[in-house]
Design a protein around this motif. Structure first.
Motif, PDB file in Angstrom:
ATOM      1  N   VAL A  28     -14.467  29.029   7.916  1.00 41.28           N
ATOM      2  CA  VAL A  28     -13.529  28.281   8.580  1.00 41.28           C
ATOM      3  C   VAL A  28     -12.088  28.573   9.100  1.00 41.28           C
ATOM      4  N   LYS A  29     -11.394  29.368   7.735  1.00 47.21           N
ATOM      5  CA  LYS A  29      -9.757  29.548   7.673  1.00 47.21           C
ATOM      6  C   LYS A  29      -9.970  30.477   8.703  1.00 47.21           C
ATOM      7  N   SER A  30     -10.781  31.822   8.839  1.00 51.37           N
ATOM      8  CA  SER A  30     -10.371  32.785   9.682  1.00 51.37           C
ATOM      9  C   SER A  30     -10.859  32.032  11.136  1.00 51.37           C
ATOM     10  N   ARG A  31     -12.092  31.398  11.148  1.00 53.12           N
ATOM     11  CA  ARG A  31     -12.444  30.886  12.779  1.00 53.12           C
ATOM     12  C   ARG A  31     -11.372  29.870  13.678  1.00 53.12           C
ATOM     13  N   HIS A  88     -24.322  24.577  18.569  1.00 50.32           N
ATOM     14  CA  HIS A  88     -24.549  23.287  17.503  1.00 50.32           C
ATOM     15  C   HIS A  88     -23.783  23.957  15.976  1.00 50.32           C
ATOM     16  N   THR A  89     -22.697  23.063  16.220  1.00 48.17           N
ATOM     17  CA  THR A  89     -21.961  23.222  14.767  1.00 48.17           C
ATOM     18  C   THR A  89     -21.541  21.643  13.896  1.00 48.17           C
ATOM     19  N   ILE A  90     -22.076  22.260  12.904  1.00 47.48           N
ATOM     20  CA  ILE A  90     -22.260  20.617  11.932  1.00 47.48           C
ATOM     21  C   ILE A  90     -20.930  20.568  10.709  1.00 47.48           C
ATOM     22  N   VAL A  91     -19.307  20.049  11.515  1.00 44.56           N
ATOM     23  CA  VAL A  91     -18.885  19.856  10.097  1.00 44.56           C
ATOM     24  C   VAL A  91     -19.105  19.019   8.672  1.00 44.56           C
ATOM     25  N   LEU A  92     -19.342  19.562   8.102  1.00 47.42           N
ATOM     26  CA  LEU A  92     -19.330  18.329   6.284  1.00 47.42           C
ATOM     27  C   LEU A  92     -17.905  18.653   5.722  1.00 47.42           C
ATOM     28  N   LEU A  93     -17.237  17.332   5.314  1.00 47.15           N
ATOM     29  CA  LEU A  93     -16.279  16.732   4.867  1.00 47.15           C
ATOM     30  C   LEU A  93     -15.814  16.270   4.032  1.00 47.15           C
ATOM     31  N   ASP A 153     -11.525  22.499  16.726  1.00 46.40           N
ATOM     32  CA  ASP A 153     -10.368  21.728  17.435  1.00 46.40           C
ATOM     33  C   ASP A 153     -10.146  20.334  16.913  1.00 46.40           C
ATOM     34  N   GLY A 154     -11.971  20.386  16.180  1.00 46.81           N
ATOM     35  CA  GLY A 154     -11.978  19.259  15.077  1.00 46.81           C
ATOM     36  C   GLY A 154     -10.927  18.985  14.130  1.00 46.81           C
ATOM     37  N   VAL A 155     -11.564  20.214  13.294  1.00 49.39           N
ATOM     38  CA  VAL A 155     -11.359  20.492  12.230  1.00 49.39           C
ATOM     39  C   VAL A 155      -9.288  20.270  12.551  1.00 49.39           C
ATOM     40  N   CYS A 156      -8.689  21.272  13.470  1.00 49.49           N
ATOM     41  CA  CYS A 156      -7.318  21.113  13.997  1.00 49.49           C
ATOM     42  C   CYS A 156      -6.480  19.525  13.351  1.00 49.49           C
ATOM     43  N   GLN A 157      -7.497  18.455  14.495  1.00 49.25           N
ATOM     44  CA  GLN A 157      -7.114  16.900  14.854  1.00 49.25           C
ATOM     45  C   GLN A 157      -7.207  16.614  13.590  1.00 49.25           C
ATOM     46  N   LEU A 158      -8.749  16.807  12.552  1.00 44.47           N
ATOM     47  CA  LEU A 158      -7.744  16.385  11.077  1.00 44.47           C
ATOM     48  C   LEU A 158      -6.562  16.400  10.307  1.00 44.47           C
ATOM     49  N   PHE A 159      -6.395  17.543  10.056  1.00 43.56           N
ATOM     50  CA  PHE A 159      -5.626  17.745   9.894  1.00 43.56           C
ATOM     51  C   PHE A 159      -3.711  17.324  10.438  1.00 43.56           C
ATOM     52  N   THR A 216     -16.414   9.335   0.001  1.00 48.06           N
ATOM     53  CA  THR A 216     -15.463   9.710   0.917  1.00 48.06           C
ATOM     54  C   THR A 216     -15.917  11.013   2.365  1.00 48.06           C
ATOM     55  N   ARG A 217     -17.270  11.172   1.515  1.00 48.74           N
ATOM     56  CA  ARG A 217     -18.058  12.578   2.629  1.00 48.74           C
ATOM     57  C   ARG A 217     -18.361  12.014   3.946  1.00 48.74           C
ATOM     58  N   THR A 218     -18.528  12.993   4.725  1.00 52.73           N
ATOM     59  CA  THR A 218     -18.159  12.504   6.046  1.00 52.73           C
ATOM     60  C   THR A 218     -18.578  14.064   6.625  1.00 52.73           C
ATOM     61  N   TYR A 219     -19.407  13.849   7.656  1.00 44.77           N
ATOM     62  CA  TYR A 219     -19.821  14.748   8.954  1.00 44.77           C
ATOM     63  C   TYR A 219     -19.503  13.818  10.096  1.00 44.77           C
ATOM     64  N   ALA A 220     -19.788  15.376  11.172  1.00 44.33           N
ATOM     65  CA  ALA A 220     -19.125  15.414  12.783  1.00 44.33           C
ATOM     66  C   ALA A 220     -20.052  16.937  13.405  1.00 44.33           C
ATOM     67  N   ASP A 221     -20.379  15.799  14.241  1.00 43.74           N
ATOM     68  CA  ASP A 221     -21.411  17.482  15.105  1.00 43.74           C
ATOM     69  C   ASP A 221     -20.654  17.997  16.856  1.00 43.74           C
ATOM     70  N   PHE A 222     -20.463  18.971  17.209  1.00 41.59           N
ATOM     71  CA  PHE A 222     -19.712  19.643  18.253  1.00 41.59           C
ATOM     72  C   PHE A 222     -21.064  20.386  18.816  1.00 41.59           C
ATOM     73  N   GLU A 223     -20.466  20.823  19.853  1.00 42.64           N
ATOM     74  CA  GLU A 223     -21.615  21.488  21.002  1.00 42.64           C
ATOM     75  C   GLU A 223     -21.735  22.842  20.052  1.00 42.64           C
ATOM     76  N   SER A 224     -20.209  22.898  20.436  1.00 39.47           N
ATOM     77  CA  SER A 224     -19.822  23.813  20.087  1.00 39.47           C
ATOM     78  C   SER A 224     -18.817  24.295  18.565  1.00 39.47           C
ATOM     79  N   SER A 225     -19.068  25.810  18.216  1.00 38.89           N
ATOM     80  CA  SER A 225     -18.087  26.352  17.075  1.00 38.89           C
ATOM     81  C   SER A 225     -15.974  26.247  17.930  1.00 38.89           C
ATOM     82  N   ASP A 226     -16.487  26.142  18.662  1.00 36.47           N
ATOM     83  CA  ASP A 226     -15.312  26.202  19.121  1.00 36.47           C
ATOM     84  C   ASP A 226     -14.638  24.702  19.293  1.00 36.47           C
ATOM     85  N   GLU A 227     -15.366  23.711  19.506  1.00 32.89           N
ATOM     86  CA  GLU A 227     -14.923  22.676  19.340  1.00 32.89           C
ATOM     87  C   GLU A 227     -14.783  21.641  17.461  1.00 32.89           C
ATOM     88  N   ALA A 228     -15.819  22.829  17.403  1.00 38.55           N
ATOM     89  CA  ALA A 228     -15.497  21.889  15.841  1.00 38.55           C
ATOM     90  C   ALA A 228     -14.741  22.455  15.422  1.00 38.55           C
TER      91      ALA A 228
END
Length: 126
Positions: A113-116, A29-34, A56-62, A42-54
């Motif tokens: 995050v950049k490495s992952r 389980h992975t939580i992205v704090l942004l 994907d979420g970072v890429c989608q935000l970009f 503007t602070r927000t967060y998103a949680d994901f079932e896996s770091s891979d999904e997280a």
């Protein structure tokens, strides 16, 4: 040659443990704090079932940001350097991954995050 058989089996066993460990890490389980803007509001967060999904979420935000910046573009391409620059430009970004052994979340910074993201995109490209 029978002498190499135990070495092959030992190597396969080690590989299996490594593979299982990687799978467990990817499925944690992975939580992205942004914080995308300068203001704390503007602070927000998103949680994901896996770091891979997280990742994907970072890429989608970009990609959503690119679509907003270039609304008339039919397609948008970018390099990993562009994504890394966007991550660096964020006022705040952190990721928390759940560690099953300790029962606690482990914090990670922008460099992680950049490495992952790079690992994740490289894996998808294969």
């Amino acid at each position: 040659n029978h002498s190499s058989l135990p070495a092959l089996c030992a190597d396969r066993h080690t590989h299996s443990r490594t593979h299982i460990k990687r799978m467990a890490q990817a499925q944690t389980h992975t939580i992205v704090l942004l914080q995308p803007g300068a203001k704390a509001a503007t602070r927000t967060y998103a949680d994901f079932e896996s770091s891979d999904e997280a990742m994907d979420g970072v890429c989608q935000l970009f990609e959503q940001k690119l679509k907003k910046d270039f609304p008339r573009a039919r397609s948008i391409t970018y390099e990993i350097e562009d994504l890394h620059a966007r991550i660096d430009a964020l006022p705040d970004l952190a990721v928390l991954t759940f560690n099953n052994q300790s029962g606690a979340y482990v914090p990670h910074d922008k460099a992680w995050v950049k490495s992952r993201v790079l690992q994740h995109l490289s894996k998808q490209a294969k």
